[in-house]
Design an enzyme around this catalytic site. Structure first.
Site, PDB file in Angstrom:
ATOM      1  N   SER A   1       0.920  -1.201  -0.104  1.00  0.00           N
ATOM      2  CA  SER A   1      -0.099   0.084  -0.125  1.00  0.00           C
ATOM      3  C   SER A   1       1.056   1.387  -0.012  1.00  0.00           C
ATOM      4  O   SER A   1       2.017   1.216   0.743  1.00  0.00           O
ATOM      5  CB  SER A   1      -1.020  -0.130   1.218  1.00  0.00           C
ATOM      6  OG  SER A   1      -1.371   1.302   1.618  1.00  0.00           O
TER       7      SER A   1
ATOM      8  N   TYR B   1      -2.501   5.953  -4.571  1.00  0.00           N
ATOM      9  CA  TYR B   1      -3.815   6.688  -4.245  1.00  0.00           C
ATOM     10  C   TYR B   1      -3.398   8.058  -5.015  1.00  0.00           C
ATOM     11  O   TYR B   1      -2.136   8.222  -5.454  1.00  0.00           O
ATOM     12  CB  TYR B   1      -4.022   7.199  -2.770  1.00  0.00           C
ATOM     13  CG  TYR B   1      -4.647   6.197  -1.871  1.00  0.00           C
ATOM     14  CD1 TYR B   1      -5.907   5.960  -2.273  1.00  0.00           C
ATOM     15  CD2 TYR B   1      -4.170   5.693  -0.994  1.00  0.00           C
ATOM     16  CE1 TYR B   1      -6.726   4.983  -1.606  1.00  0.00           C
ATOM     17  CE2 TYR B   1      -4.562   4.790  -0.024  1.00  0.00           C
ATOM     18  CZ  TYR B   1      -6.088   4.343  -0.315  1.00  0.00           C
ATOM     19  OH  TYR B   1      -6.674   3.510   0.311  1.00  0.00           O
TER      20      TYR B   1
ATOM     21  N   THR C   1      -6.211   3.008  -6.573  1.00  0.00           N
ATOM     22  CA  THR C   1      -7.210   2.527  -6.157  1.00  0.00           C
ATOM     23  C   THR C   1      -8.275   3.923  -6.412  1.00  0.00           C
ATOM     24  O   THR C   1      -7.933   5.102  -6.356  1.00  0.00           O
ATOM     25  CB  THR C   1      -7.243   2.714  -4.589  1.00  0.00           C
ATOM     26  OG1 THR C   1      -6.274   1.597  -4.174  1.00  0.00           O
ATOM     27  CG2 THR C   1      -8.473   2.395  -3.685  1.00  0.00           C
TER      28      THR C   1
ATOM     29  N   LYS D   1      -8.411  -0.744  -8.989  1.00  0.00           N
ATOM     30  CA  LYS D   1      -9.160  -1.347  -7.807  1.00  0.00           C
ATOM     31  C   LYS D   1     -10.324  -0.518  -7.211  1.00  0.00           C
ATOM     32  O   LYS D   1     -10.058   0.840  -6.861  1.00  0.00           O
ATOM     33  CB  LYS D   1      -8.028  -1.468  -6.758  1.00  0.00           C
ATOM     34  CG  LYS D   1      -8.575  -2.269  -5.420  1.00  0.00           C
ATOM     35  CD  LYS D   1      -7.464  -2.824  -4.604  1.00  0.00           C
ATOM     36  CE  LYS D   1      -8.137  -2.957  -3.032  1.00  0.00           C
ATOM     37  NZ  LYS D   1      -8.786  -2.260  -2.399  1.00  0.00           N
TER      38      LYS D   1
ATOM     39  N   HIS E   1     -13.729  -1.889  -1.329  1.00  0.00           N
ATOM     40  CA  HIS E   1     -12.718  -1.612  -0.292  1.00  0.00           C
ATOM     41  C   HIS E   1     -13.064  -2.189   0.929  1.00  0.00           C
ATOM     42  O   HIS E   1     -12.916  -1.834   2.018  1.00  0.00           O
ATOM     43  CB  HIS E   1     -12.718  -0.176  -0.083  1.00  0.00           C
ATOM     44  CG  HIS E   1     -11.149   0.567   0.394  1.00  0.00           C
ATOM     45  ND1 HIS E   1     -10.654   1.621  -0.449  1.00  0.00           N
ATOM     46  CD2 HIS E   1     -10.581   0.447   1.581  1.00  0.00           C
ATOM     47  CE1 HIS E   1      -9.755   1.816   0.141  1.00  0.00           C
ATOM     48  NE2 HIS E   1      -9.537   1.408   1.439  1.00  0.00           N
TER      49      HIS E   1
HETATM   50  C1  GLV Z   1      -7.076   2.335   3.870  1.00  0.00           C
HETATM   51  O1  GLV Z   1      -7.093   2.172   2.927  1.00  0.00           O
HETATM   52  C2  GLV Z   1      -8.196   1.785   4.720  1.00  0.00           C
HETATM   53  O2  GLV Z   1      -9.056   1.169   4.344  1.00  0.00           O
HETATM   54  O3  GLV Z   1      -8.185   2.099   5.993  1.00  0.00           O
END
Ligand code: GLV
Length: 406
Positions: free
Chosen positions: A129, A152, A178, A275, A299
């Site tokens: 990430s 991001y 994302t 994503k 997510h």
């Molecule tokens: C971060 O991407 C989360 O979902 O906390």
């Protein structure tokens, strides 16, 4: 009577290693979740475990797998089961990719390093990430396995371009953008607790910390938890604790658009994965934009509560774009049989995040090894019980409600 006793009493060797002892009592992701719940301070566990608002989408992801049943075929004369597959054109030991998760070190001090090593051993790709607590370079230094990097849309696109170059220099093979985080979802468990990252030990959390001395000692003994990919940057690296909502809402660009996907291609020559696709229409646009894979994802139910569960999206997306872009199903995967269900519906692979965080919180790196071992075996066993010898043979005729049902 003595003979009977002798025939039934067995004393195995006593396991002295506490981690192995803990793992020996676990057989499922739910068991790992329970162990993690006991070991982690409540705030950290809830950050991992929770979802947005009423957590309906979180529940719907799992419910969709639970309500999908198989049509097993028998007497198929299988001589062997091969669970290997390809994801983004390269071999994977079985059809799984580990999802990006932020702040993995709150589950275990080794954090992302432990997960990357376990993924490498299991032969599946690991996605690091942007908001990781170990950097692009640190993770590559411990793994020669397949690595993907998640980005991001920072408002500062220069920062994105720089991270992308670092990922390329470290031989990450795919960039995962994302697209479901224009703004941050409202995770009410975190709101109630004022949960910040890195977690703080203050008046409100001191009892929580004392009730979990193993975790607290490990935290105090290891180096401070930072947003390792942006250490020392103006955007803030976590040296002063922030709520994730404030961080994301101030640093990430809500105006992200398809033009940014094109822009990414100008700074990254490798594979591009989107994503957070949640409709057939957007999957078609993604395929038209030439992305290499879409991750059908909400997510993990952490963003828009009320977004659709992902498994039911797989078949319509596969009908619309199958063959033009790969399809990865994320959200709610708790067993290898879930992976088999998604593949039978038309996915090329599954992604999972929360389950390996439970494993990491329950038993560190050994926990993740154990989980990935279970899932590999689950996929093999499920295919054997379905009468299917290879991943390529998984199709909708093996799912209840398929056209084959009559
Ligand atoms: C971060 O991407 C989360 O979902 O906390």
């Amino acid at each position: 009577m003595l003979d009977t006793l002798r025939s039934v009493v067995r004393f195995g060797p006593v396991e002295t290693d506490p981690v192995r002892r803990r793992l020996a009592r676990a057989a499922s992701v739910e068991d790992l979740r329970r162990l993690a719940r006991r070991r982690l301070p409540r705030g950290c566990f809830d950050y991992i475990d929770g979802g947005a608002e009423d957590e309906r989408t979180l529940a719907a992801n799992e419910a969709a797998f639970a309500s999908t049943t198989f049509r097993p075929r028998v007497l198929r004369g299988l001589s062997g089961i091969d669970v290997s597959s390809t994801v983004l054109g390269r071999a994977a030991a079985f059809p799984l990719v580990l999802a990006p998760t932020g702040f993995t070190r709150i589950a275990d001090p080794d954090g992302e390093l432990a997960v990357a090593r376990a993924a490498g051993r299991a032969g599946v790709p690991y996605t690091l990430s942007t908001l990781a607590t170990r950097s692009i370079e640190e993770v590559r230094a411990v793994s020669d396995g397949r690595l993907w990097f998640q980005v991001y849309a920072w408002r500062d696109r220069g920062l994105v371009a720089e991270m992308v170059q670092r990922a390329a220099a470290q031989r990450y093979e795919a960039l995962v953008l994302t697209v479901d985080t224009a703004v941050f979802g409202r995770r009410e468990r975190d709101v109630r607790r004022g949960f910040s990252l890195p977690p703080t030990i203050g008046p409100s959390t001191v009892v929580d910390g004392m009730l979990h001395p193993g975790w607290t000692l490990a935290l105090l003994r290891s180096e401070p938890i930072r947003f390792a990919n942006v250490v020392g940057r103006e955007v803030g690296d976590g040296s002063s604790p922030v709520t994730l909502a404030d961080y994301i809402n101030s640093q990430f660009d809500p105006a992200l658009s398809w033009a940014d996907v094109e822009w990414l291609r100008t700074v990254w020559g490798g594979k591009v994965v989107l994503k957070g696709i949640q409709t057939v229409e957007d999957a078609v646009l993604a395929a038209d934009a030439g992305v290499d894979a879409v991750v059908l994802s909400n997510h993990g139910g952490r963003q828009l509560d009320g977004a659709p569960a992902t498994l039911p999206l797989v078949a319509p997306v596969a009908d619309a774009v199958g063959g033009r872009t790969e399809i990865i199903c994320d959200g709610g995967v708790r067993r290898g049989s879930d992976i088999v269900k998604a593949l039978a519906a038309g996915a090329d692979a599954c992604m999972a995040g929360r389950a390996y965080l439970y494993a990491l919180g329950a038993a560190g790196e050994a926990g993740v090894d154990t989980l990935l071992g279970w899932w590999h075996d689950d996929v093999r066993r499920t295919m054997a019980l379905l009468g299917v010898g290879t991943v390529a043979e998984l199709d909708r005729s093996l799912l209840d409600g398929s056209p084959g049902e009559g």
